[in-house]
Design a protein around this motif. Sequence first.
Motif, PDB file in Angstrom:
ATOM      1  N   ASN A  34     -10.970  -7.979  55.362  1.00  0.00           N
ATOM      2  CA  ASN A  34     -10.996  -6.632  54.796  1.00  0.00           C
ATOM      3  C   ASN A  34      -9.634  -6.203  54.272  1.00  0.00           C
ATOM      4  OD1 ASN A  34     -13.769  -6.032  55.244  1.00  0.00           O
ATOM      5  ND2 ASN A  34     -13.333  -5.762  57.412  1.00  0.00           N
ATOM      6  N   ASP A  35      -8.817  -7.155  53.882  1.00  0.00           N
ATOM      7  CA  ASP A  35      -7.518  -6.843  53.302  1.00  0.00           C
ATOM      8  C   ASP A  35      -7.483  -7.378  51.869  1.00  0.00           C
ATOM      9  OD1 ASP A  35      -4.615  -7.234  52.581  1.00  0.00           O
ATOM     10  OD2 ASP A  35      -4.385  -6.257  54.527  1.00  0.00           O
ATOM     11  N   LEU A  36      -7.485  -6.457  50.921  1.00  0.00           N
ATOM     12  CA  LEU A  36      -7.598  -6.836  49.516  1.00  0.00           C
ATOM     13  C   LEU A  36      -6.403  -7.655  49.034  1.00  0.00           C
ATOM     14  CD1 LEU A  36      -9.518  -6.549  47.171  1.00  0.00           C
ATOM     15  CD2 LEU A  36      -8.386  -4.415  46.532  1.00  0.00           C
ATOM     16  N   ARG A  67      -6.430 -11.337  47.189  1.00  0.00           N
ATOM     17  CA  ARG A  67      -5.799 -11.553  45.885  1.00  0.00           C
ATOM     18  C   ARG A  67      -4.794 -12.702  45.934  1.00  0.00           C
ATOM     19  NH1 ARG A  67      -5.359  -5.156  44.691  1.00  0.00           N
ATOM     20  NH2 ARG A  67      -6.991  -4.999  43.097  1.00  0.00           N
ATOM     21  N   LEU A  68      -4.011 -12.755  47.011  1.00  0.00           N
ATOM     22  CA  LEU A  68      -2.928 -13.731  47.088  1.00  0.00           C
ATOM     23  C   LEU A  68      -3.387 -15.129  47.488  1.00  0.00           C
ATOM     24  CD1 LEU A  68      -0.115 -11.629  48.802  1.00  0.00           C
ATOM     25  CD2 LEU A  68      -0.170 -12.417  46.438  1.00  0.00           C
ATOM     26  N   TYR A  69      -4.334 -15.205  48.416  1.00  0.00           N
ATOM     27  CA  TYR A  69      -4.631 -16.493  49.052  1.00  0.00           C
ATOM     28  C   TYR A  69      -6.050 -17.017  48.825  1.00  0.00           C
ATOM     29  CZ  TYR A  69      -0.339 -15.358  51.567  1.00  0.00           C
ATOM     30  OH  TYR A  69       0.946 -15.032  51.882  1.00  0.00           O
ATOM     31  N   ALA A  70      -6.878 -16.278  48.119  1.00  0.00           N
ATOM     32  CA  ALA A  70      -8.275 -16.717  47.982  1.00  0.00           C
ATOM     33  C   ALA A  70      -8.757 -16.569  46.548  1.00  0.00           C
ATOM     34  CB  ALA A  70      -9.175 -15.940  48.940  1.00  0.00           C
ATOM     35  N   ALA A  71      -8.044 -17.220  45.644  1.00  0.00           N
ATOM     36  CA  ALA A  71      -8.470 -17.295  44.240  1.00  0.00           C
ATOM     37  C   ALA A  71      -8.772 -15.924  43.653  1.00  0.00           C
ATOM     38  CB  ALA A  71      -9.683 -18.223  44.105  1.00  0.00           C
ATOM     39  N   ASP A  72      -7.895 -14.971  43.935  1.00  0.00           N
ATOM     40  CA  ASP A  72      -8.035 -13.616  43.397  1.00  0.00           C
ATOM     41  C   ASP A  72      -9.382 -12.977  43.750  1.00  0.00           C
ATOM     42  OD1 ASP A  72      -6.993 -11.392  42.094  1.00  0.00           O
ATOM     43  OD2 ASP A  72      -7.787 -11.989  40.148  1.00  0.00           O
ATOM     44  N   GLY A  73      -9.832 -13.233  44.988  1.00  0.00           N
ATOM     45  CA  GLY A  73     -11.069 -12.608  45.461  1.00  0.00           C
ATOM     46  C   GLY A  73     -12.320 -13.430  45.246  1.00  0.00           C
ATOM     47  N   PHE A  74     -12.200 -14.604  44.618  1.00  0.00           N
ATOM     48  CA  PHE A  74     -13.367 -15.470  44.416  1.00  0.00           C
ATOM     49  C   PHE A  74     -13.492 -16.525  45.512  1.00  0.00           C
ATOM     50  CE2 PHE A  74     -12.953 -13.983  40.001  1.00  0.00           C
ATOM     51  CZ  PHE A  74     -14.278 -13.708  39.708  1.00  0.00           C
ATOM     52  N   GLY A  75     -12.532 -16.596  46.410  1.00  0.00           N
ATOM     53  CA  GLY A  75     -12.503 -17.662  47.405  1.00  0.00           C
ATOM     54  C   GLY A  75     -13.188 -17.307  48.711  1.00  0.00           C
ATOM     55  N   TYR A 119     -16.281 -16.013  55.426  1.00  0.00           N
ATOM     56  CA  TYR A 119     -16.306 -14.754  54.688  1.00  0.00           C
ATOM     57  C   TYR A 119     -16.195 -15.059  53.200  1.00  0.00           C
ATOM     58  CZ  TYR A 119     -15.277 -12.731  59.254  1.00  0.00           C
ATOM     59  OH  TYR A 119     -15.321 -12.378  60.579  1.00  0.00           O
ATOM     60  N   VAL A 120     -17.072 -14.433  52.416  1.00  0.00           N
ATOM     61  CA  VAL A 120     -17.096 -14.654  50.967  1.00  0.00           C
ATOM     62  C   VAL A 120     -16.285 -13.557  50.293  1.00  0.00           C
ATOM     63  CG1 VAL A 120     -18.576 -14.826  48.940  1.00  0.00           C
ATOM     64  CG2 VAL A 120     -19.358 -15.743  51.143  1.00  0.00           C
ATOM     65  N   GLY A 121     -15.444 -13.956  49.345  1.00  0.00           N
ATOM     66  CA  GLY A 121     -14.541 -13.020  48.678  1.00  0.00           C
ATOM     67  C   GLY A 121     -15.252 -11.911  47.928  1.00  0.00           C
ATOM     68  N   PRO A 122     -14.566 -10.782  47.730  1.00  0.00           N
ATOM     69  CA  PRO A 122     -15.192  -9.606  47.121  1.00  0.00           C
ATOM     70  C   PRO A 122     -15.549  -9.762  45.654  1.00  0.00           C
ATOM     71  CG  PRO A 122     -12.837  -9.233  47.487  1.00  0.00           C
ATOM     72  CD  PRO A 122     -13.179 -10.523  48.159  1.00  0.00           C
ATOM     73  N   GLN A 123     -14.970 -10.753  44.971  1.00  0.00           N
ATOM     74  CA  GLN A 123     -15.317 -10.951  43.561  1.00  0.00           C
ATOM     75  C   GLN A 123     -16.455 -11.956  43.387  1.00  0.00           C
ATOM     76  OE1 GLN A 123     -13.360  -9.903  40.164  1.00  0.00           O
ATOM     77  NE2 GLN A 123     -11.524 -11.037  40.761  1.00  0.00           N
ATOM     78  N   ALA A 124     -16.752 -12.703  44.415  1.00  0.00           N
ATOM     79  CA  ALA A 124     -17.759 -13.768  44.300  1.00  0.00           C
ATOM     80  C   ALA A 124     -19.172 -13.193  44.320  1.00  0.00           C
ATOM     81  CB  ALA A 124     -17.584 -14.771  45.433  1.00  0.00           C
ATOM     82  N   ASP A 125     -20.107 -13.905  43.707  1.00  0.00           N
ATOM     83  CA  ASP A 125     -21.529 -13.580  43.798  1.00  0.00           C
ATOM     84  C   ASP A 125     -22.002 -14.057  45.175  1.00  0.00           C
ATOM     85  OD1 ASP A 125     -24.389 -13.967  43.784  1.00  0.00           O
ATOM     86  OD2 ASP A 125     -24.341 -13.835  41.596  1.00  0.00           O
ATOM     87  N   PHE A 126     -22.286 -13.114  46.063  1.00  0.00           N
ATOM     88  CA  PHE A 126     -22.560 -13.487  47.452  1.00  0.00           C
ATOM     89  C   PHE A 126     -23.808 -14.355  47.577  1.00  0.00           C
ATOM     90  CE2 PHE A 126     -24.577 -12.601  51.616  1.00  0.00           C
ATOM     91  CZ  PHE A 126     -23.625 -13.219  52.408  1.00  0.00           C
ATOM     92  N   THR A 127     -24.850 -14.044  46.834  1.00  0.00           N
ATOM     93  CA  THR A 127     -26.092 -14.823  46.920  1.00  0.00           C
ATOM     94  C   THR A 127     -25.839 -16.278  46.529  1.00  0.00           C
ATOM     95  OG1 THR A 127     -27.397 -12.858  46.408  1.00  0.00           O
ATOM     96  CG2 THR A 127     -28.480 -14.990  46.129  1.00  0.00           C
ATOM     97  N   LYS A 164     -20.702 -14.257  55.740  1.00  0.00           N
ATOM     98  CA  LYS A 164     -20.674 -12.809  55.539  1.00  0.00           C
ATOM     99  C   LYS A 164     -19.913 -12.448  54.263  1.00  0.00           C
ATOM    100  CE  LYS A 164     -20.697 -11.535  60.460  1.00  0.00           C
ATOM    101  NZ  LYS A 164     -19.961 -10.787  61.515  1.00  0.00           N
ATOM    102  N   PRO A 165     -20.359 -11.382  53.586  1.00  0.00           N
ATOM    103  CA  PRO A 165     -19.594 -10.917  52.429  1.00  0.00           C
ATOM    104  C   PRO A 165     -18.424 -10.044  52.885  1.00  0.00           C
ATOM    105  CG  PRO A 165     -21.517  -9.528  52.745  1.00  0.00           C
ATOM    106  CD  PRO A 165     -21.585 -10.595  53.810  1.00  0.00           C
ATOM    107  N   SER A 166     -17.398  -9.991  52.075  1.00  0.00           N
ATOM    108  CA  SER A 166     -16.333  -9.029  52.332  1.00  0.00           C
ATOM    109  C   SER A 166     -16.878  -7.627  52.073  1.00  0.00           C
ATOM    110  CB  SER A 166     -15.145  -9.300  51.407  1.00  0.00           C
ATOM    111  OG  SER A 166     -14.233  -8.237  51.464  1.00  0.00           O
ATOM    112  N   ASP A 167     -16.437  -6.654  52.864  1.00  0.00           N
ATOM    113  CA  ASP A 167     -16.895  -5.277  52.695  1.00  0.00           C
ATOM    114  C   ASP A 167     -16.132  -4.532  51.601  1.00  0.00           C
ATOM    115  OD1 ASP A 167     -18.698  -5.578  54.794  1.00  0.00           O
ATOM    116  OD2 ASP A 167     -17.239  -4.961  56.295  1.00  0.00           O
ATOM    117  N   LEU A 168     -15.178  -5.207  50.992  1.00  0.00           N
ATOM    118  CA  LEU A 168     -14.323  -4.535  50.022  1.00  0.00           C
ATOM    119  C   LEU A 168     -14.950  -4.468  48.654  1.00  0.00           C
ATOM    120  CD1 LEU A 168     -10.966  -6.283  50.960  1.00  0.00           C
ATOM    121  CD2 LEU A 168     -11.644  -3.962  51.555  1.00  0.00           C
ATOM    122  N   SER A 169     -14.633  -3.409  47.911  1.00  0.00           N
ATOM    123  CA  SER A 169     -14.970  -3.356  46.488  1.00  0.00           C
ATOM    124  C   SER A 169     -13.717  -3.738  45.726  1.00  0.00           C
ATOM    125  CB  SER A 169     -15.418  -1.948  46.093  1.00  0.00           C
ATOM    126  OG  SER A 169     -14.408  -1.012  46.382  1.00  0.00           O
TER     127      SER A 169
END
Length: 198
Positions: A3-5, A9-17, A158-166, A189-194
């Motif tokens: 839950n830390d945006l 951004r820094l460590y998971a492919a800009d939210g896709f990781g 945990y799936v990143g906030p930019q990724a398609d969770f399905t 689980k999906p990230s709870d972040l927008s």
Amino acid sequence: AENDLTLWRLYAADGFGFSLGFPISELRDALTYQADQQDIPSNIYVYKVMYDPDRQRKLLGRLFTFAISAYNQEGGVGQTQVAKVIAFGLLYEMIGFFLPLMKHKAYEAEQENRVVLHGHDVKYADLEFQPKEGYFKPYVDFPIEGLVFPEFPLHTVYVGPQADFTLARESIRLLFERYDLGKYHIQVKPSDLSYSKR
């Protein structure tokens, strides 16, 4: 971390990781067990990183005080060379022990744990180099293989906030099926972040 945006951004492919969740205590226990079996060096440890600058300053102050005390006990100015060797040798070892565990407060959200190998005699022939931004970072490759865990350590992906969770969840299911990991009941689980671009 899930839950830390900034970390996404820094460590998971800009939210896709992805972020992997496992108990650090199990890694610590596995390293201790392997060291007892003499499969890896006994001087390898897991430590929590220290971010508080006041605590860092106090610790370094204690180290210097201890070194000065050792210098005086060895005769101080009366035994200059011997005292210096002993005092600075102690200081070098203690700083080498604690320095890898200190990090700037700006990175506190990481709550990092580090695997540290103490007293390893590094030779220039052991050095490898990794290209970084504007320089080549030296490192020593120290593989840790065959760690024995009492239970499979991974408990959550945990799936990143930019990724398609399905899509991500289905690809993870196939990966687990391919490597027979489904029996461990690992949660996805999906990230709870927008996420929004800056």
